[in-house]
Design a protein around this motif. Structure first.
Motif, PDB file in Angstrom:
ATOM      1  N   VAL A   3      46.085  27.204  32.858  1.00 63.00           N
ATOM      2  CA  VAL A   3      45.110  28.203  32.440  1.00 63.00           C
ATOM      3  C   VAL A   3      44.488  28.754  33.720  1.00 63.00           C
ATOM      4  O   VAL A   3      44.133  28.005  34.622  1.00 63.00           O
ATOM      5  N   LEU A  21      40.307  34.962  31.228  1.00 60.37           N
ATOM      6  CA  LEU A  21      40.894  33.637  31.088  1.00 60.37           C
ATOM      7  C   LEU A  21      42.259  33.815  30.437  1.00 60.37           C
ATOM      8  O   LEU A  21      42.346  34.413  29.355  1.00 60.37           O
ATOM      9  N   SER A  23      46.616  32.144  30.079  1.00 60.51           N
ATOM     10  CA  SER A  23      47.571  31.052  30.278  1.00 60.51           C
ATOM     11  C   SER A  23      48.827  31.659  30.882  1.00 60.51           C
ATOM     12  O   SER A  23      49.205  32.788  30.545  1.00 60.51           O
ATOM     13  N   ALA A  64      40.718  24.949  34.574  1.00 64.30           N
ATOM     14  CA  ALA A  64      41.235  26.296  34.833  1.00 64.30           C
ATOM     15  C   ALA A  64      41.386  26.485  36.339  1.00 64.30           C
ATOM     16  O   ALA A  64      40.541  26.048  37.122  1.00 64.30           O
TER      17      ALA A  64
END
Length: 87
Positions: A3, A21, A23, A64
């Motif tokens: 992520v 944000l 992936s 992340a």
């Protein structure tokens, strides 16, 4: 499976700066991470979540990876997860 989050540099609601944000492997991974982070589903926009600067440090603490906006977009496209707005 990673992520990614870019710096909070996008002006948004409530006078806050916002990050993206994403992936680099699956939307399922992204949705699961966002849920753990406490980001509401309304923050999802086609292929990313918009998250306020107040959430950035917590996202990194949860795993992340901090990357530039350019790198975030490059990896999103490379993963085949980029979804452009329809005209």
């Amino acid at each position: 499976m990673t992520v990614l989050i870019d710096p909070p540099q996008w002006p948004g609601p409530r006078g806050l700066m916002w990050s993206h944000l994403v992936s680099d492997s699956s939307l399922e991974e992204l949705h699961e991470f966002a849920a753990r982070l406490g980001v509401p589903a309304r923050g999802f926009d086609r292929d990313h979540y918009d998250v306020p600067e107040t959430v950035h440090a917590r996202a990194v603490a949860l795993g992340a990876q901090e990357v530039s906006s350019y790198e975030l977009l490059r990896r999103l496209v490379a993963a085949g997860l980029r979804r452009r707005k329809r005209r």
